[in-house]
Design a protein around this motif. Structure first.
Motif, PDB file in Angstrom:
ATOM      1  N   ALA A 110       1.443  -3.978  13.753  1.00 28.28           N
ATOM      2  CA  ALA A 110       0.446  -3.329  12.907  1.00 28.28           C
ATOM      3  C   ALA A 110       0.959  -3.199  11.484  1.00 28.28           C
ATOM      4  O   ALA A 110       2.155  -3.198  11.242  1.00 28.28           O
ATOM      5  CB  ALA A 110       0.122  -1.944  13.456  1.00 28.28           C
ATOM      6  N   THR A 111       0.018  -3.060  10.572  1.00 32.18           N
ATOM      7  CA  THR A 111       0.343  -2.694   9.202  1.00 32.18           C
ATOM      8  C   THR A 111       0.481  -1.185   9.199  1.00 32.18           C
ATOM      9  O   THR A 111      -0.426  -0.471   9.608  1.00 32.18           O
ATOM     10  CB  THR A 111      -0.788  -3.108   8.248  1.00 32.18           C
ATOM     11  N   CYS A 112       1.637  -0.693   8.745  1.00 31.52           N
ATOM     12  CA  CYS A 112       1.909   0.739   8.832  1.00 31.52           C
ATOM     13  C   CYS A 112       2.087   1.339   7.448  1.00 31.52           C
ATOM     14  O   CYS A 112       2.865   0.842   6.640  1.00 31.52           O
ATOM     15  CB  CYS A 112       3.168   0.972   9.662  1.00 31.52           C
ATOM     16  N   THR A 113       1.356   2.421   7.186  1.00 31.19           N
ATOM     17  CA  THR A 113       1.514   3.190   5.957  1.00 31.19           C
ATOM     18  C   THR A 113       1.959   4.584   6.349  1.00 31.19           C
ATOM     19  O   THR A 113       1.304   5.237   7.150  1.00 31.19           O
ATOM     20  CB  THR A 113       0.180   3.273   5.195  1.00 31.19           C
ATOM     21  N   MET A 114       3.080   5.004   5.791  1.00 30.72           N
ATOM     22  CA  MET A 114       3.583   6.343   6.082  1.00 30.72           C
ATOM     23  C   MET A 114       3.328   7.226   4.880  1.00 30.72           C
ATOM     24  O   MET A 114       3.646   6.870   3.748  1.00 30.72           O
ATOM     25  CB  MET A 114       5.066   6.314   6.416  1.00 30.72           C
TER      26      MET A 114
END
Length: 133
Positions: A110-114
Motif C-alpha cells: 500500500a501507499t502509506c502516509t503517516m
C-alpha cells in the motif's frame, strides 16, 4: 420546588459484528466498534475500532480510530491512531495512519502516509534560537 438533576448516561461502546457467512454491499456508519468476519464491499465509518478477522475481507474505504487487520483489505484505510497488521494480513491500496504495527508475515502492498497524532507546542508558540559552538 425541587429540581431533579439529570443523570448522565455512561458512554457505552457498541460492538457490531459482521459474521463469517455475511456479505454487506454499501456504506455502514456507527459510533461503536466493528468486527468483520464476513465480507464488506463499501465504506465503513466509525469513531471506534475496526477489526478484520482472519476470514474477513473488506473492499472499499474504512475511516476509524484504530484498526486491526488479520484478513484481507483492499482500498483506502484511514486510521486516526494505530493500524495493526497481524501475521496473515493482506493489505493493498492507500493507507493514512498515525502509528503502524506490522507482525512478520503480513503483506503490506500500500501507499502509506503517516501523520502526527498530536502536536505539542513548546514555549507557548515562541520560537527560540539555539546557539551553536
Amino acid at each position: 420546588m425541587f429540581v431533579k438533576k439529570k443523570e448522565k448516561l455512561p458512554l457505552v461502546s457498541e460492538r457490531n459484528v459482521i459474521g463469517k457467512n455475511t456479505s454487506i454491499i454499501g456504506d455502514v456508519k456507527s459510533e461503536g466498534d466493528f468486527r468483520i468476519d464476513g465480507s464488506v464491499d463499501g465504506t465503513i465509518k466509525t469513531a471506534g475500532r475496526v477489526v478484520i478477522g482472519a476470514l474477513g475481507s473488506v473492499v472499499g474505504k474504512i475511516e476509524c480510530d484504530n484498526a486491526d487487520v488479520e484478513g484481507k483489505f483492499s482500498g483506502e484505510l484511514i486510521a486516526n491512531n494505530l493500524l495493526t497488521l497481524k501475521t496473515n494480513a493482506i493489505i493493498s491500496g492507500d493507507v493514512v495512519i498515525s502509528k503502524l504495527s506490522v507482525e512478520p508475515g503480513a503483506e503490506f502492498n500500500a501507499t502509506c502516509t503517516m501523520k502526527r497524532s498530536t502536536v505539542k507546542e513548546l514555549n507557548n508558540g515562541k520560537t527560540t534560537k539555539e546557539k551553536t559552538a
